[in-house]
Motif scaffolding. Sequence first.
Motif, mmCIF file in Angstrom:
data_model
loop_
_atom_site.group_PDB
_atom_site.id
_atom_site.type_symbol
_atom_site.label_atom_id
_atom_site.label_comp_id
_atom_site.label_asym_id
_atom_site.label_seq_id
_atom_site.Cartn_x
_atom_site.Cartn_y
_atom_site.Cartn_z
ATOM 1 N N GLN A 9 1.974 2.087 -3.524
ATOM 2 C CA GLN A 9 0.883 2.638 -4.320
ATOM 3 C C GLN A 9 0.612 4.088 -3.914
ATOM 4 O O GLN A 9 0.300 4.933 -4.757
ATOM 5 C CB GLN A 9 -0.367 1.772 -4.170
ATOM 6 C CG GLN A 9 -0.208 0.356 -4.716
ATOM 7 C CD GLN A 9 0.178 0.332 -6.197
ATOM 8 O OE1 GLN A 9 -0.510 0.922 -7.042
ATOM 9 N NE2 GLN A 9 1.293 -0.330 -6.518
ATOM 10 N N ALA A 10 0.769 4.375 -2.617
ATOM 11 C CA ALA A 10 0.640 5.764 -2.152
ATOM 12 C C ALA A 10 1.773 6.618 -2.708
ATOM 13 O O ALA A 10 1.566 7.794 -3.043
ATOM 14 C CB ALA A 10 0.636 5.801 -0.630
ATOM 15 N N ARG A 11 2.963 6.048 -2.815
ATOM 16 C CA ARG A 11 4.101 6.788 -3.367
ATOM 17 C C ARG A 11 3.817 7.229 -4.800
ATOM 18 O O ARG A 11 4.175 8.345 -5.204
ATOM 19 C CB ARG A 11 5.350 5.904 -3.334
ATOM 20 C CG ARG A 11 6.579 6.542 -3.971
ATOM 21 C CD ARG A 11 7.720 5.551 -4.060
ATOM 22 N NE ARG A 11 8.895 6.123 -4.697
ATOM 23 C CZ ARG A 11 9.054 6.209 -6.015
ATOM 24 N NH1 ARG A 11 8.099 5.759 -6.827
ATOM 25 N NH2 ARG A 11 10.142 6.745 -6.520
ATOM 26 N N ARG B 255 1.124 8.088 -5.957
ATOM 27 C CA ARG B 255 0.195 9.221 -5.889
ATOM 28 C C ARG B 255 0.816 10.422 -5.182
ATOM 29 O O ARG B 255 0.132 11.407 -4.895
ATOM 30 C CB ARG B 255 -1.082 8.793 -5.158
ATOM 31 C CG ARG B 255 -1.831 7.644 -5.821
ATOM 32 C CD ARG B 255 -3.197 7.419 -5.178
ATOM 33 N NE ARG B 255 -3.086 7.032 -3.781
ATOM 34 C CZ ARG B 255 -2.995 5.770 -3.349
ATOM 35 N NH1 ARG B 255 -2.975 4.773 -4.237
ATOM 36 N NH2 ARG B 255 -2.920 5.505 -2.062
ATOM 37 N N GLN C 298 2.125 10.428 -2.125
ATOM 38 C CA GLN C 298 1.742 10.461 -0.724
ATOM 39 C C GLN C 298 2.727 9.734 0.190
ATOM 40 O O GLN C 298 2.471 9.608 1.389
ATOM 41 C CB GLN C 298 0.343 9.836 -0.571
ATOM 42 C CG GLN C 298 -0.724 10.595 -1.349
ATOM 43 C CD GLN C 298 -2.038 9.836 -1.424
ATOM 44 O OE1 GLN C 298 -2.124 8.678 -1.022
ATOM 45 N NE2 GLN C 298 -3.069 10.491 -1.940
ATOM 46 N N ALA C 299 3.817 9.241 -0.348
ATOM 47 C CA ALA C 299 4.834 8.548 0.462
ATOM 48 C C ALA C 299 6.163 8.643 -0.263
ATOM 49 O O ALA C 299 6.222 8.945 -1.469
ATOM 50 C CB ALA C 299 4.441 7.088 0.701
ATOM 51 N N ASP D 144 0.823 -1.212 0.000
ATOM 52 C CA ASP D 144 0.000 0.000 0.000
ATOM 53 C C ASP D 144 0.859 1.265 0.000
ATOM 54 O O ASP D 144 0.500 2.269 -0.635
ATOM 55 C CB ASP D 144 -0.912 0.012 1.225
ATOM 56 C CG ASP D 144 -1.977 -1.077 1.169
ATOM 57 O OD1 ASP D 144 -2.323 -1.505 0.054
ATOM 58 O OD2 ASP D 144 -2.443 -1.490 2.245
ATOM 59 N N LEU D 145 1.981 1.212 0.722
ATOM 60 C CA LEU D 145 2.835 2.396 0.777
ATOM 61 C C LEU D 145 3.374 2.752 -0.598
ATOM 62 O O LEU D 145 3.470 3.931 -0.950
ATOM 63 C CB LEU D 145 3.996 2.169 1.754
ATOM 64 C CG LEU D 145 3.701 2.347 3.233
ATOM 65 C CD1 LEU D 145 4.935 1.995 4.067
ATOM 66 C CD2 LEU D 145 3.267 3.784 3.521
#
Length: 211
Positions: free
Chosen positions: A58-60, A62, A64-65, A55-56
């Motif tokens: 996938q956030a990256r 976007r 977001q990480a 998940d991290l």
Amino acid sequence: MLFHAHSANAVGIWHPLFDHLTSVSRLAREFASAMPWADEACLSGLLHDIGKYGDLFQARLRGQASGLDHWSTGAQLALLQHRAVAACLAIEGHHIGLQSGNTEALRRLLTEQLRNRHSLGLTLSDENTLRLKERAFADGIEPIQPTSHALTSWERAVASMLDVRMLFSCLVDADFLDTEAHFDFAWGLRQTRMVSLPHGKMKAILQEEAA
């Protein structure tokens, strides 16, 4: 959930992780087709970015990480589940360069070691290896067990390391070509044209075009 390997290209298309892993695996196997360890090259392609199922990561994508390691889990799986030391080294090195293959260096790839003291100060994209494996399997990724390994014996380490470097090159080149094919349509056309060429000939064409 659709997992992605790379963010949108110039025409707004995101790169599905399944497509990336299977394409890199296929290319790496083709590059190694004349070698007895072609299956191990194939395995390295399937596992090299398995951490992107986290998940991290996938956030990256976007924004977001950041500061993530998405490769060491694949290296660990190659080592512990498939006993494929060369694939492990190739996967670990495809972003940071080929590393040492001694026992202590391999031990540092274990999740508990990376969690407590990552050599690059990064955070694993997901510390739950089982979750990553389950997501990959649900996505259609089924790593094979190689029938022959590039690094067959530590007693033959000097001779075997040439094969390790060749496997590493197969993975890195395959990863580079597929990534560039996503971000640049012209690269996609060149990839389609060159995958059937001998590896050395393909590299010569790329070098000529880059000059």
